[in-house]
Scaffold this active site. Sequence first.
Site, PDB file in Angstrom:
ATOM      1  N   TYR A  24       0.801  -1.227   0.000  1.00 16.12           N
ATOM      2  CA  TYR A  24       0.000   0.000   0.000  1.00 16.12           C
ATOM      3  C   TYR A  24       0.832   1.275   0.000  1.00 16.12           C
ATOM      4  O   TYR A  24       0.380   2.312   0.508  1.00 16.12           O
ATOM      5  CB  TYR A  24      -0.961  -0.007   1.206  1.00 16.12           C
ATOM      6  CG  TYR A  24      -1.994  -1.119   1.111  1.00 16.12           C
ATOM      7  CD1 TYR A  24      -3.217  -0.915   0.479  1.00 16.12           C
ATOM      8  CD2 TYR A  24      -1.726  -2.385   1.620  1.00 16.12           C
ATOM      9  CE1 TYR A  24      -4.158  -1.932   0.378  1.00 16.12           C
ATOM     10  CE2 TYR A  24      -2.657  -3.412   1.524  1.00 16.12           C
ATOM     11  CZ  TYR A  24      -3.867  -3.176   0.897  1.00 16.12           C
ATOM     12  OH  TYR A  24      -4.799  -4.186   0.792  1.00 16.12           O
ATOM     13  N   HIS A  49     -19.165 -17.802  -6.707  1.00 16.17           N
ATOM     14  CA  HIS A  49     -18.788 -16.492  -6.177  1.00 16.17           C
ATOM     15  C   HIS A  49     -18.377 -15.577  -7.335  1.00 16.17           C
ATOM     16  O   HIS A  49     -17.512 -15.922  -8.147  1.00 16.17           O
ATOM     17  CB  HIS A  49     -17.660 -16.600  -5.149  1.00 16.17           C
ATOM     18  CG  HIS A  49     -17.467 -15.303  -4.443  1.00 16.17           C
ATOM     19  ND1 HIS A  49     -18.195 -14.945  -3.333  1.00 16.17           N
ATOM     20  CD2 HIS A  49     -16.699 -14.241  -4.750  1.00 16.17           C
ATOM     21  CE1 HIS A  49     -17.859 -13.718  -2.970  1.00 16.17           C
ATOM     22  NE2 HIS A  49     -16.953 -13.268  -3.814  1.00 16.17           N
ATOM     23  N   ALA A  50     -19.001 -14.408  -7.398  1.00 16.46           N
ATOM     24  CA  ALA A  50     -18.819 -13.530  -8.560  1.00 16.46           C
ATOM     25  C   ALA A  50     -17.365 -13.084  -8.709  1.00 16.46           C
ATOM     26  O   ALA A  50     -16.688 -12.798  -7.723  1.00 16.46           O
ATOM     27  CB  ALA A  50     -19.708 -12.300  -8.414  1.00 16.46           C
ATOM     28  N   HIS A  80     -20.765  -3.984  -9.757  1.00 17.14           N
ATOM     29  CA  HIS A  80     -19.457  -4.122  -9.081  1.00 17.14           C
ATOM     30  C   HIS A  80     -18.453  -4.813 -10.013  1.00 17.14           C
ATOM     31  O   HIS A  80     -17.332  -4.333 -10.205  1.00 17.14           O
ATOM     32  CB  HIS A  80     -19.638  -4.931  -7.787  1.00 17.14           C
ATOM     33  CG  HIS A  80     -18.350  -5.287  -7.114  1.00 17.14           C
ATOM     34  ND1 HIS A  80     -17.800  -4.533  -6.098  1.00 17.14           N
ATOM     35  CD2 HIS A  80     -17.473  -6.304  -7.327  1.00 17.14           C
ATOM     36  CE1 HIS A  80     -16.657  -5.082  -5.716  1.00 17.14           C
ATOM     37  NE2 HIS A  80     -16.430  -6.160  -6.445  1.00 17.14           N
ATOM     38  N   GLU A  81     -18.865  -5.924 -10.584  1.00 21.37           N
ATOM     39  CA  GLU A  81     -17.934  -6.692 -11.429  1.00 21.37           C
ATOM     40  C   GLU A  81     -17.542  -5.897 -12.673  1.00 21.37           C
ATOM     41  O   GLU A  81     -16.389  -5.941 -13.106  1.00 21.37           O
ATOM     42  CB  GLU A  81     -18.536  -8.043 -11.828  1.00 21.37           C
ATOM     43  CG  GLU A  81     -18.792  -8.982 -10.654  1.00 21.37           C
ATOM     44  CD  GLU A  81     -17.576  -9.215  -9.779  1.00 21.37           C
ATOM     45  OE1 GLU A  81     -16.440  -9.136 -10.270  1.00 21.37           O
ATOM     46  OE2 GLU A  81     -17.772  -9.449  -8.574  1.00 21.37           O
ATOM     47  N   HIS A  93     -14.567  -3.742 -12.219  1.00 25.38           N
ATOM     48  CA  HIS A  93     -13.275  -4.396 -12.450  1.00 25.38           C
ATOM     49  C   HIS A  93     -12.971  -4.446 -13.950  1.00 25.38           C
ATOM     50  O   HIS A  93     -11.859  -4.171 -14.388  1.00 25.38           O
ATOM     51  CB  HIS A  93     -13.295  -5.831 -11.915  1.00 25.38           C
ATOM     52  CG  HIS A  93     -13.361  -5.944 -10.414  1.00 25.38           C
ATOM     53  ND1 HIS A  93     -12.454  -5.338  -9.585  1.00 25.38           N
ATOM     54  CD2 HIS A  93     -14.218  -6.616  -9.590  1.00 25.38           C
ATOM     55  CE1 HIS A  93     -12.739  -5.633  -8.317  1.00 25.38           C
ATOM     56  NE2 HIS A  93     -13.809  -6.404  -8.300  1.00 25.38           N
ATOM     57  N   GLU A 130     -11.603  -2.639  -5.980  1.00 26.96           N
ATOM     58  CA  GLU A 130     -12.915  -3.023  -5.455  1.00 26.96           C
ATOM     59  C   GLU A 130     -13.892  -1.849  -5.401  1.00 26.96           C
ATOM     60  O   GLU A 130     -15.101  -2.060  -5.319  1.00 26.96           O
ATOM     61  CB  GLU A 130     -12.754  -3.630  -4.051  1.00 26.96           C
ATOM     62  CG  GLU A 130     -11.962  -4.926  -4.021  1.00 26.96           C
ATOM     63  CD  GLU A 130     -12.513  -6.000  -4.943  1.00 26.96           C
ATOM     64  OE1 GLU A 130     -13.717  -5.970  -5.263  1.00 26.96           O
ATOM     65  OE2 GLU A 130     -11.722  -6.860  -5.381  1.00 26.96           O
ATOM     66  N   HIS A 139     -13.490 -16.190   0.404  1.00 22.93           N
ATOM     67  CA  HIS A 139     -12.153 -15.598   0.317  1.00 22.93           C
ATOM     68  C   HIS A 139     -11.110 -16.309   1.170  1.00 22.93           C
ATOM     69  O   HIS A 139      -9.918 -16.103   0.973  1.00 22.93           O
ATOM     70  CB  HIS A 139     -12.234 -14.108   0.680  1.00 22.93           C
ATOM     71  CG  HIS A 139     -13.197 -13.355  -0.194  1.00 22.93           C
ATOM     72  ND1 HIS A 139     -14.561 -13.572  -0.155  1.00 22.93           N
ATOM     73  CD2 HIS A 139     -13.007 -12.421  -1.154  1.00 22.93           C
ATOM     74  CE1 HIS A 139     -15.160 -12.795  -1.033  1.00 22.93           C
ATOM     75  NE2 HIS A 139     -14.241 -12.082  -1.660  1.00 22.93           N
ATOM     76  N   ARG A 197      -8.918  -5.148   1.288  1.00 20.14           N
ATOM     77  CA  ARG A 197      -9.290  -4.379   0.094  1.00 20.14           C
ATOM     78  C   ARG A 197     -10.757  -3.947   0.131  1.00 20.14           C
ATOM     79  O   ARG A 197     -11.099  -2.851  -0.304  1.00 20.14           O
ATOM     80  CB  ARG A 197      -9.023  -5.203  -1.168  1.00 20.14           C
ATOM     81  CG  ARG A 197      -9.770  -6.513  -1.196  1.00 20.14           C
ATOM     82  CD  ARG A 197      -9.482  -7.364  -2.423  1.00 20.14           C
ATOM     83  NE  ARG A 197      -8.078  -7.758  -2.508  1.00 20.14           N
ATOM     84  CZ  ARG A 197      -7.584  -8.554  -3.438  1.00 20.14           C
ATOM     85  NH1 ARG A 197      -8.372  -9.043  -4.374  1.00 20.14           N
ATOM     86  NH2 ARG A 197      -6.322  -8.865  -3.455  1.00 20.14           N
ATOM     87  N   TYR A 198     -11.630  -4.812   0.646  1.00 21.05           N
ATOM     88  CA  TYR A 198     -13.063  -4.472   0.651  1.00 21.05           C
ATOM     89  C   TYR A 198     -13.385  -3.457   1.733  1.00 21.05           C
ATOM     90  O   TYR A 198     -14.245  -2.605   1.562  1.00 21.05           O
ATOM     91  CB  TYR A 198     -13.916  -5.731   0.834  1.00 21.05           C
ATOM     92  CG  TYR A 198     -13.696  -6.766  -0.240  1.00 21.05           C
ATOM     93  CD1 TYR A 198     -14.178  -6.566  -1.532  1.00 21.05           C
ATOM     94  CD2 TYR A 198     -12.991  -7.935   0.019  1.00 21.05           C
ATOM     95  CE1 TYR A 198     -13.969  -7.514  -2.519  1.00 21.05           C
ATOM     96  CE2 TYR A 198     -12.784  -8.880  -0.965  1.00 21.05           C
ATOM     97  CZ  TYR A 198     -13.269  -8.672  -2.233  1.00 21.05           C
ATOM     98  OH  TYR A 198     -13.061  -9.605  -3.210  1.00 21.05           O
TER      99      TYR A 198
HETATM  100  O1  X8Z Z   1     -16.157 -10.804  -3.340  1.00 24.65           O
HETATM  101  C1  X8Z Z   1     -16.744  -9.782  -3.654  1.00 24.65           C
HETATM  102  C2  X8Z Z   1     -17.069  -9.506  -5.111  1.00 24.65           C
HETATM  103  C3  X8Z Z   1     -16.035  -9.987  -6.038  1.00 24.65           C
HETATM  104  S1  X8Z Z   1     -14.533  -9.123  -5.918  1.00 24.65           S
HETATM  105  C4  X8Z Z   1     -18.372 -10.190  -5.468  1.00 24.65           C
HETATM  106  N1  X8Z Z   1     -17.166  -8.927  -2.718  1.00 24.65           N
HETATM  107  C5  X8Z Z   1     -16.953  -9.182  -1.315  1.00 24.65           C
HETATM  108  C6  X8Z Z   1     -17.755 -10.376  -0.831  1.00 24.65           C
HETATM  109  O2  X8Z Z   1     -18.665 -10.801  -1.540  1.00 24.65           O
HETATM  110  O3  X8Z Z   1     -17.488 -10.867   0.256  1.00 24.65           O
HETATM  111  C7  X8Z Z   1     -17.842  -7.667  -2.959  1.00 24.65           C
HETATM  112  C8  X8Z Z   1     -18.181  -7.134  -1.608  1.00 24.65           C
HETATM  113  C9  X8Z Z   1     -17.395  -7.928  -0.616  1.00 24.65           C
HETATM  114 ZN    ZN Z   2     -14.647  -7.165  -6.575  1.00 23.23          ZN
END
Ligand code: X8Z
Ligand code: ZN
Length: 697
Positions: A272, A430-431, A461-462, A465, A489, A590, A599-600
């Site tokens: 960072y 998971h997106a 959101h996607e 990216h 993000e 994750h 990051r989120y």
């Molecule tokens: O994982 C994601 C995205 C893909 S980068 C769908 N997010 C986190 C989650 O779902 O836990 C977006 C918000 C937080």
């Molecule tokens: Zn994302």
Amino acid sequence: MTRVRGSRRAHCCPRRHRARCHLRLHRAPTSLRGFRAATRRHRRSIVNQATRIALAVAAGLALAACSRAPSTAPGPDGTPSQAQLEKETADEFIARVNTEFAQLMPEYTASQWVASTYINGDSELLASKGNERFLARTQQWVEQSRRFEGKEMSPATERAIGLLRLGTAMPPPRDPAKLSELTRLASRMEGMYGRGEYCTGEGEARSCRQLGALEDVLRDSRDYDRQLDAWQGWHTISMPMREDYTRFVSLVNEGARDLGFADAGELWRAGYDMTPVELSAETDRLWSQVEPLYEQLHCYARTRLEAKYPGRGSINGMLPAHLMGNMWQQDWSNLWSLLAPYPRASQLDVSGALERQFQATLNEHLVRESALLETDGRVEVARGAHLEHARAMTRKAEEFYTSLGMPALPDDYWTNTQFIKPRDRDVVCHASAWQMDADATDVRTKMCIKPNEEDFTTIYHELGHVYYYLAYGHQPPLFQNGAHDGFHEAIGDTIVLAMTPAYLQSIGLVEGQAPGEEALINAQMRMALSKVAFLPFGLMIDRWRWGVFDGSITPDNYNRAWWELKARYQGVAPVTPRGEEFFDPGAKYHVPGNTPYTRYFLSHVLQFQFYKALCDAAGHQGPLNECSFAGNEAAGAKFWAMLSKGNSQPWQQTMRELTGGEQMDASAVLEYFAPLQTWLVEQNEGRTCGWRASAGM
Ligand code: X8Z
Ligand code: ZN
């Protein structure tokens, strides 16, 4: 998402290969008009660069033949010989890494894509081998870069070399057997998550549900026991991951130490443009800014839950994990029916509108393809309608970006993307968003879209990216990344903030809103249930992983520490004991996917700063929360200029160019939610807010 496990390119896919290079192959197009021309120039340049390198390698080969010295022969994979390496300048080194990176990328990303969209033993093997190859090469680059330590070089080259070491969230151990074991474990854990299912009943009565079906229960049912069953059921899938994860931690820690870090968590925090200690302090500071707002929202939600589930709506002041409408309690939007401040004041039922649209599409298909109904075609017809509607939802999101003057998505996007869950195989639902090649000509998203509000906003959101990939696609590969991962993000989510009731009305998803205080509070609550509820969750996941990596959380305490952190930050508790026979962290994508999560958290602060800057660029006057910059090309140009910088300069500079400041700061969050915060404080008056975190277990 950023790529999957080891490197970058898939967002939400774990990796990150953050590296930057000083080589300006082209001037960055700071305007949208420059976009296409720059993309063409970039492609030519990669080819030219490859040709130059090939000539250099050929020259080296000729020398080798004369000297007959075996040590001067290039490596079997075409990497330069020792003698060639010794002559290379730092600039040439970075140019070569860029070329090699671009060459390696397609096979690596393809192996990950197939493993995520077609889960079986074969694809798992190919993904782990692809990852192993990529990480081994990364390791070579890092080793080769050591030659330049202490040498004179341009600041940009120095930066690029420094960043090479930080490029992966999955630092590879030097020992090849251990590297191979690491990538196998990573692929296996992600496969386990994607395949995960909860089965009940025996014989004829046996039925199995995957995450999507269990999430539907939490979304739609307010029945206490059904929710508990769905929540507990999903958390069985991660029990067998514990052993793999424990070994995984020790292997990535070894890799991190080989790169000169104390542990993998320190490596994650090093990315960072500040020290790991400073980054950690930054997250504390930002959290302290927003914590009072979260506490008010928590207190309000708890009161409503206690009314809905008398005697069972809270546990020592904490929220029961299975009652929050979301498997991880990170987004409370699905509790709208319980939490809407003024249910009669305005109508914001986006999910209902999407479901109605979908039913209309389905009816059209049924009428048109009625011949099929004589066979078993009904399921196929429904599937066709589902796909068409998911694509239509994605078109709507694309239209927001093009309304800002950004380019249409490439045709290949529409061909290669996974929009809905396939019927015939397991996939990671998971997106995620994917950049498949260094030209950013092949970009995709992977989702299992359903017609509801959560998935609708996830598409925006996607695409954030994807537009980042397109905007920085002209940069040399090592610069093709977010200014930092929180920026990546935050892009799509900045757009989501501009999805005001007025915007939703403009696309036919809600009706006209009568102006007034009640409608304003409703709109603010809708956003807060997603954005404010998320903040402590965004923080606690990596508080847990940082502790796991640095050894302060040991395997015999994995679950206990997880729930202590959930209690402390989120004020959430399970209603039944969650001993060490469970591995609840593994039930969140994750963790088995090894995607860093800070990051989120950062994104949920940054997106308000970006939103405010774009509202200013659009000339918005009035309260921040009323701004939508949809259709505003001035805002779009400013955003695009920021995106096109990629990772080519410290994020503070990129931030200054967009917002005028160089710090992450939550004051825009507080400004945005000021009306709601005042309202919440009034609602909570006379109540004792807060919770006793230690009492959750
Ligand atoms: O994982 C994601 C995205 C893909 S980068 C769908 N997010 C986190 C989650 O779902 O836990 C977006 C918000 C937080
Ligand atoms: Zn994302």
